[in-house]
Design a protein around this motif. Structure first.
Motif, PDB file in Angstrom:
ATOM      1  N   UNK A 273       0.847  -1.193   0.000  1.00 49.67           N
ATOM      2  CA  UNK A 273       0.000   0.000   0.000  1.00 49.67           C
ATOM      3  C   UNK A 273       0.891   1.255   0.000  1.00 49.67           C
ATOM      4  N   UNK A 274       0.640   2.203  -0.877  1.00 51.12           N
ATOM      5  CA  UNK A 274       1.455   3.424  -0.880  1.00 51.12           C
ATOM      6  C   UNK A 274       1.445   4.143   0.465  1.00 51.12           C
ATOM      7  N   UNK A 275       0.299   4.135   1.146  1.00 48.96           N
ATOM      8  CA  UNK A 275       0.229   4.829   2.428  1.00 48.96           C
ATOM      9  C   UNK A 275       1.143   4.181   3.459  1.00 48.96           C
ATOM     10  N   UNK A 276       1.234   2.851   3.441  1.00 51.58           N
ATOM     11  CA  UNK A 276       2.087   2.145   4.395  1.00 51.58           C
ATOM     12  C   UNK A 276       3.556   2.300   4.009  1.00 51.58           C
ATOM     13  N   UNK A 277       3.858   2.044   2.740  1.00 53.66           N
ATOM     14  CA  UNK A 277       5.261   2.051   2.284  1.00 53.66           C
ATOM     15  C   UNK A 277       5.862   3.447   2.388  1.00 53.66           C
ATOM     16  N   UNK A 278       5.230   4.426   1.748  1.00 53.42           N
ATOM     17  CA  UNK A 278       5.818   5.767   1.711  1.00 53.42           C
ATOM     18  C   UNK A 278       5.571   6.524   3.004  1.00 53.42           C
ATOM     19  N   UNK A 279       4.487   6.212   3.696  1.00 49.98           N
ATOM     20  CA  UNK A 279       4.264   6.824   4.998  1.00 49.98           C
ATOM     21  C   UNK A 279       5.356   6.445   5.988  1.00 49.98           C
ATOM     22  N   UNK A 280       5.726   5.159   6.011  1.00 49.16           N
ATOM     23  CA  UNK A 280       6.766   4.717   6.929  1.00 49.16           C
ATOM     24  C   UNK A 280       8.147   5.233   6.537  1.00 49.16           C
ATOM     25  N   UNK A 281       8.408   5.384   5.251  1.00 51.25           N
ATOM     26  CA  UNK A 281       9.672   5.978   4.839  1.00 51.25           C
ATOM     27  C   UNK A 281       9.762   7.422   5.320  1.00 51.25           C
ATOM     28  N   UNK A 282       8.640   8.139   5.214  1.00 50.85           N
ATOM     29  CA  UNK A 282       8.620   9.518   5.719  1.00 50.85           C
ATOM     30  C   UNK A 282       8.867   9.542   7.221  1.00 50.85           C
ATOM     31  N   UNK A 283       8.251   8.599   7.940  1.00 51.61           N
ATOM     32  CA  UNK A 283       8.456   8.540   9.378  1.00 51.61           C
ATOM     33  C   UNK A 283       9.894   8.228   9.743  1.00 51.61           C
ATOM     34  N   UNK A 284      10.502   7.304   9.014  1.00 58.00           N
ATOM     35  CA  UNK A 284      11.897   6.952   9.252  1.00 58.00           C
ATOM     36  C   UNK A 284      12.792   8.180   9.116  1.00 58.00           C
TER      37      UNK A 284
END
Length: 472
Positions: A273-284
């Motif tokens: 899911x884009x929200x999971x993948x890119x959201x977590x990269x942003x959080x990292x």
């Protein structure tokens, strides 16, 4: 597969006072665990003298905690999904209380390290469980966004508060109180939580993906150890390179396992899911940049301006205020801009606040710039963090909230652990072998350029690739 509630209360329809008490319990636990990341850092030399650590082994007081907190978080997040989030949350808080008591009375290095390992395991268990309890106790929308904003503000403020509180306790009482302070908090949470938290479990409990759990936990442990070792020694250190290679290999093996097992620890359809993948990269990146900036500015304050550890810690109080402000305004920003543009705006403002710090000089007159920039950067960083948490936990069923919050917690823990060694290596390389004030200033400002660049990169990646999730 559905979620079955084990109490009569409906978390979506809890009364106002009960919701507030639930929020208070979960936020208190999260803030306390965030404080534990940094509360001992200022006191490490004193602890080494009192307990008998050699200078070479002193770093393990911090590393043992970080390894377990980052390495086991994904596993415990999924275990909480399968066996009960409330149950794992309470067990973790009990472990935190016991470990803090043991650490506070420790008189030998092995006992103190064992206590820090147990505190790290407690953090890995409690943090994703608390987040999933929070997201399942508050429905999607403004109520959940407000709860996540408060949680994000306190988690970020906890890292800064830990440095200040550790210095105060060590100077006024003893470093042992940095452990003891957790005990009444754990007791209060354990007394109140069973009455207000709602337990959930899956109506059909699948087998735990043992090989997936072993490979991802081993991979994260190796990766975090390698990053920590590289920051302390060098990026050419043999043990660091072997650990990093082992981490990459084990995480690659984990992905292969997840494609083949019937009940994967991390269903790849969720990660896609884009929200999971890119959201977590942003959080990292959000946690990498802000925690490493605190480290860089600590070097500047102590090694360039000559501040004491306590005064350096107190200088970050304004950053803590900025994170609280950021958490309070984040729901309004989310409501006006949406999650994608909120993350982008947060990172761009953080970059704009960080970049002027490259101008820092060797006189106290530059403190005004540092305080203003860290306040604005704290506000912006928290807006981005709340945007990431809302993004990465939205549009998922309740039975996968433990997995989603496990991933967000992993991003947070790995980001906190990764940022310091990476920025330390950049700063050290720019010092040209010297460690005087002028060389340290050059190293710090070089790393600050990279830090601001990472914020811009995160904004660009989020703008380009983060899209609303499609139904699965």
């Amino acid at each position: 597969m559905t979620v079955v509630e084990l109490t009569a209360a409906d978390p979506q329809r809890m009364t106002g006072p009960r919701q507030r008490l639930t929020l208070l319990v979960l936020l208190t636990a999260g803030f306390t665990l965030a404080v534990d990341f940094s509360i001992l850092n200022v006191a490490l030399p004193v602890i080494g003298q009192d307990v008998g650590f050699s200078l070479a082994n002193l770093q393990w007081i911090a590393t043992a905690f970080a390894l377990c907190a980052a390495g086991f978080t994904l596993l415990f997040g999924r275990v909480a999904d399968l066996f009960g989030r409330k149950r794992i949350f309470l067990a973790g808080m009990a472990l935190l209380g016991i470990a803090s008591l043991v650490g506070g009375i420790a008189t030998a290095p092995p006992v103190l390290i064992a206590a820090r390992i147990a505190q790290g395991l407690a953090t890995a268990a409690v943090t994703p469980a608390a987040l999933s309890l929070l997201t399942t106790s508050f429905p999607e929308g403004r109520l959940r966004e407000r709860a996540l904003s408060l949680n994000g503000a306190l988690m970020a403020a906890g890292f800064t508060t830990g440095a200040i509180l550790g210095g105060l306790l060590t100077d006024l009482l003893s470093w042992r109180w940095a452990f003891f302070v957790n005990i009444p908090v754990a007791a209060m949470v354990l007394a109140v939580a069973p009455r207000v938290l709602v337990e959930t479990r899956l109506d059909r409990r699948p087998r735990l993906d043992l090989w997936g759990a072993l490979s991802v936990t081993g991979g994260l442990l190796a990766l975090v150890y390698g990053l920590t070792r590289a920051g302390e020694e060098s990026w050419a250190d043999g043990r660091a390179l072997i650990a990093l290679a082992a981490g990459v290999l084990l995480l690659s093996l984990f992905l292969l396992i997840e494609r083949r097992v019937d009940a994967p620890l991390v269903p790849l359809r969720v990660v896609r899911r884009p929200t999971v993948r890119w959201g977590n990269l942003a959080g990292l990146i959000a946690f990498v940049t802000e925690t490493s900036l605190v480290f860089l500015l600590t070097l500047y304050l102590q090694r360039v301006l000559g501040y004491s550890p306590l005064m350096a810690g107190l200088s970050f109080a304004v950053l803590g205020v900025g994170t609280v402000v950021g958490g309070s305004i984040a729901p309004k920003v989310l409501g006006r801009l949406g999650t994608r543009r909120t993350i982008v705006a947060g990172f761009l403002l953080q970059a704009a606040a960080t970049l002027p710090l490259v101008l820092l000089g060797r006189s106290d007159g530059w403190m005004a710039l540092l305080l203003i920039a860290t306040f604005i950067g704290g506000v912006a960083n928290l807006v981005a963090i709340v945007g990431f948490m809302v993004t990465a936990t939205s549009d998922l069923p309740n039975e996968e909230q433990g997995l989603a919050t496990g991933l967000t917690t992993m991003s947070q823990q790995v980001g906190i652990t990764m940022g310091i060694p990476v920025m330390s290596a950049i700063a050290t390389a720019a010092m040209s072998g010297g460690d005087g004030p002028a060389q340290v200033l050059t190293g710090v400002t070089t790393a600050i350029w990279v830090n601001a660049g990472l914020c811009v990169l995160a904004a660009l990646l989020t703008f380009a690739f983060l899209r609303p999730a499609k139904a699965v």
